[in-house]
Design a protein around this motif. Sequence first.
Motif, PDB file in Angstrom:
ATOM      1  N   GLN A  96      87.959  25.114  65.378  1.00  0.00           N
ATOM      2  CA  GLN A  96      89.219  24.983  66.110  1.00  0.00           C
ATOM      3  C   GLN A  96      89.248  25.868  67.346  1.00  0.00           C
ATOM      4  O   GLN A  96      90.269  26.005  68.011  1.00  0.00           O
ATOM      5  N   GLY A  97      88.094  26.488  67.633  1.00  0.00           N
ATOM      6  CA  GLY A  97      88.011  27.358  68.794  1.00  0.00           C
ATOM      7  C   GLY A  97      88.646  28.717  68.570  1.00  0.00           C
ATOM      8  O   GLY A  97      88.982  29.422  69.530  1.00  0.00           O
ATOM      9  N   LYS A  98      88.808  29.081  67.290  1.00  0.00           N
ATOM     10  CA  LYS A  98      89.460  30.350  66.962  1.00  0.00           C
ATOM     11  C   LYS A  98      88.500  31.253  66.182  1.00  0.00           C
ATOM     12  O   LYS A  98      87.770  30.791  65.318  1.00  0.00           O
ATOM     13  N   SER A 124      75.707  36.168  64.803  1.00  0.00           N
ATOM     14  CA  SER A 124      76.187  35.235  63.779  1.00  0.00           C
ATOM     15  C   SER A 124      77.655  35.501  63.469  1.00  0.00           C
ATOM     16  O   SER A 124      78.164  36.600  63.680  1.00  0.00           O
ATOM     17  N   ASP A 125      78.323  34.473  62.954  1.00  0.00           N
ATOM     18  CA  ASP A 125      79.733  34.597  62.578  1.00  0.00           C
ATOM     19  C   ASP A 125      79.897  35.233  61.209  1.00  0.00           C
ATOM     20  O   ASP A 125      80.949  35.799  60.905  1.00  0.00           O
ATOM     21  N   ASP A 128      95.891  32.453  61.538  1.00  0.00           N
ATOM     22  CA  ASP A 128      96.995  31.581  61.118  1.00  0.00           C
ATOM     23  C   ASP A 128      96.553  30.464  60.184  1.00  0.00           C
ATOM     24  O   ASP A 128      97.387  29.795  59.565  1.00  0.00           O
ATOM     25  N   ILE A 129      95.248  30.233  60.060  1.00  0.00           N
ATOM     26  CA  ILE A 129      94.778  29.175  59.161  1.00  0.00           C
ATOM     27  C   ILE A 129      94.561  29.704  57.740  1.00  0.00           C
ATOM     28  O   ILE A 129      94.209  28.930  56.841  1.00  0.00           O
ATOM     29  N   VAL A 130      94.745  31.014  57.542  1.00  0.00           N
ATOM     30  CA  VAL A 130      94.487  31.629  56.242  1.00  0.00           C
ATOM     31  C   VAL A 130      95.805  32.003  55.584  1.00  0.00           C
ATOM     32  O   VAL A 130      96.605  32.754  56.154  1.00  0.00           O
ATOM     33  N   SER A 131      96.036  31.492  54.387  1.00  0.00           N
ATOM     34  CA  SER A 131      97.258  31.839  53.655  1.00  0.00           C
ATOM     35  C   SER A 131      97.092  31.494  52.184  1.00  0.00           C
ATOM     36  O   SER A 131      96.256  30.650  51.824  1.00  0.00           O
ATOM     37  N   THR A 159      85.909  29.148  55.548  1.00  0.00           N
ATOM     38  CA  THR A 159      87.133  29.517  56.257  1.00  0.00           C
ATOM     39  C   THR A 159      86.831  29.991  57.673  1.00  0.00           C
ATOM     40  O   THR A 159      87.504  29.611  58.644  1.00  0.00           O
ATOM     41  N   VAL A 160      85.793  30.809  57.812  1.00  0.00           N
ATOM     42  CA  VAL A 160      85.392  31.301  59.134  1.00  0.00           C
ATOM     43  C   VAL A 160      84.912  30.142  60.008  1.00  0.00           C
ATOM     44  O   VAL A 160      85.247  30.062  61.200  1.00  0.00           O
ATOM     45  N   ILE A 161      84.137  29.227  59.422  1.00  0.00           N
ATOM     46  CA  ILE A 161      83.638  28.074  60.175  1.00  0.00           C
ATOM     47  C   ILE A 161      84.786  27.167  60.610  1.00  0.00           C
ATOM     48  O   ILE A 161      84.816  26.667  61.746  1.00  0.00           O
ATOM     49  N   ASP A 162      85.751  26.941  59.724  1.00  0.00           N
ATOM     50  CA  ASP A 162      86.908  26.106  60.074  1.00  0.00           C
ATOM     51  C   ASP A 162      87.638  26.680  61.286  1.00  0.00           C
ATOM     52  O   ASP A 162      88.097  25.933  62.168  1.00  0.00           O
ATOM     53  N   GLY A 163      87.742  28.007  61.316  1.00  0.00           N
ATOM     54  CA  GLY A 163      88.378  28.646  62.465  1.00  0.00           C
ATOM     55  C   GLY A 163      87.591  28.431  63.735  1.00  0.00           C
ATOM     56  O   GLY A 163      88.152  28.094  64.790  1.00  0.00           O
TER      57      GLY A 163
END
Length: 565
Positions: free
Chosen positions: A440-442, A148-149, A516-519, A433-437
């Motif tokens: 995007q394949g990240k 699992s993520d 890079d998607i976290v800020s 946030t983890v799912i959004d990444g």
Amino acid sequence: MAETKPWPGVNLANTDLRRATVVIIGAGMSDLIKRSQCRDFVILEKGSGCGGTWRDNKYPGCACDIWSHLYSFSFEQNPDWTRTYPGQEELQAYLENIARKWDLFRHMRLNTAVEEARWNDSDKQWKTTVRVAGETDGRFIETYTISSDFLVSAVGQLNTPQYPVIPGMDDFEGKSMHSARWDTSYDLRGKRVAVIGNGASAIQLIPEVAQTASSLTVFQRQANWILPRNDVVIPASRRALFRWCPPYRWRKRAVIMDGREESHEALYNSWSGSSLYVEQQFKVMLKRDLPHRPDLWDKLTPKYSPGCKRTVFSDDWFKSFAKPHVHLETRYINRMSSTGIEVEGGDHKEFDLVVYATGFRSVQFMYPIKVVGSGGRSLSDVWKEGPQAYYGITVESLPNFGMLYGPNTNLGHNSIVLMVEAQSRYIAGMIKTVIDGRRQGKTLAIQPKPEIVRAFNVELQNRLGKSAFADPNCSSWYKTKDGRVTNNWSGTVVEYQKKIEKVKWSDYIVEGPGADIVSGELKVGRVVEETQVSYNTIWWSAVSVLAGTVYMYATGKFKFLVSAC
């Protein structure tokens, strides 16, 4: 091809046995799923049903010690509570209804115990190994591992029974059981019963056992502060008002919450109005219910400040000792024999049943699950000096991990549901946030900075050290043997909610291509349930409206206004 089945097909959730986006350990009281938009999750539950502590505890008299209208989720307030303090069966039914409404049962894997959860640094995933119990459920596979993520612990603090260490326990040939593992098939009628312990569970079950047992001996280590529960049936008319007039229900909940929040001052000021109120009410009830037993007054009176242990609510605890067949034993237990218990001084008494009302292994969070985080670091190593977490939610060296009802999030004054809801919002934000990444394949791994966790806990322990929780004159499940308070929050519920209404990414180590998607900050918000408008404001507003209406009617302006409309 046309459908020929006379019944609709049912799509099972997460048909991939070994893969899920989110793994949740425990099917207790959590609203995490409502907050997260993820539907690819599994709930691993070692029991055969949901409900957590309200499924496990079935002892006589088991009930909540928080007013029913506050012991429920804000988004699923129950207008139909039958009592001010609902019993175990009603609470269990409430949780099952929520599980049905939110379609959670198809995500649950029951009779499935987690043995190990291990983080894989290379693919940034958790590998959770489970064992399937039961002849039916385990007929095809006994153990397997789920990737699992994100991993969520919803096992809580009160799930593994704590048994006392008494010489000769194994020699006792009568019936024995823990209060959290009650044997409902055992007939108490005419039995000689011993209850070891006098905490919240014992104080609920003892009056019930006293009604049928031929004799009952209560082995007390320390007395508790008791307040009257004043439990009453909620009439149908009031329940109808709660259902059809939601603002009335919301106001009732807010008033209860306000009262509970105000009682928090007793934890830091033994001369506060709240603390003095507890002592005064206690003494009045003690002498009222046991007027002819002054020999018990001192034994039943605590020698520590209110709040060191959880204040217990009961309407019949003291009354039980007024019965001739109920006895209070405050001498230390020397040993147990095949027929009974021997106390300090050599006196021995025979029993048919021994009940261990001795609580839970509360300072051993996630016991007995083996957890290994980044770099192969085990949770036992992270917590070698005692359990600690950032706001009780995230843990050093455990990426993409969150806890509900974790270290230092328990309360001594208010409803734990309010804390769990706030934690659910925070964890759901991290999961998103983890799912959004991933979308995007990240991949990305999020874990709290060690220095942030340490600084938070130093400040927390400094504050707790000044509270009644740390009173050396009492022992409680709130703290470790060396006196460190590992279970309770230091402030009010509202204070906690405000502190975690944002995820501050600067407090975290974020690694992986998706970093890079976290800020900045992630606002998760909070549910505002405390009273916003006082009764005085409501009263004077009503008076003003009434006075204005009377004035307009008297001057003829009201008739003009109506005709104009």
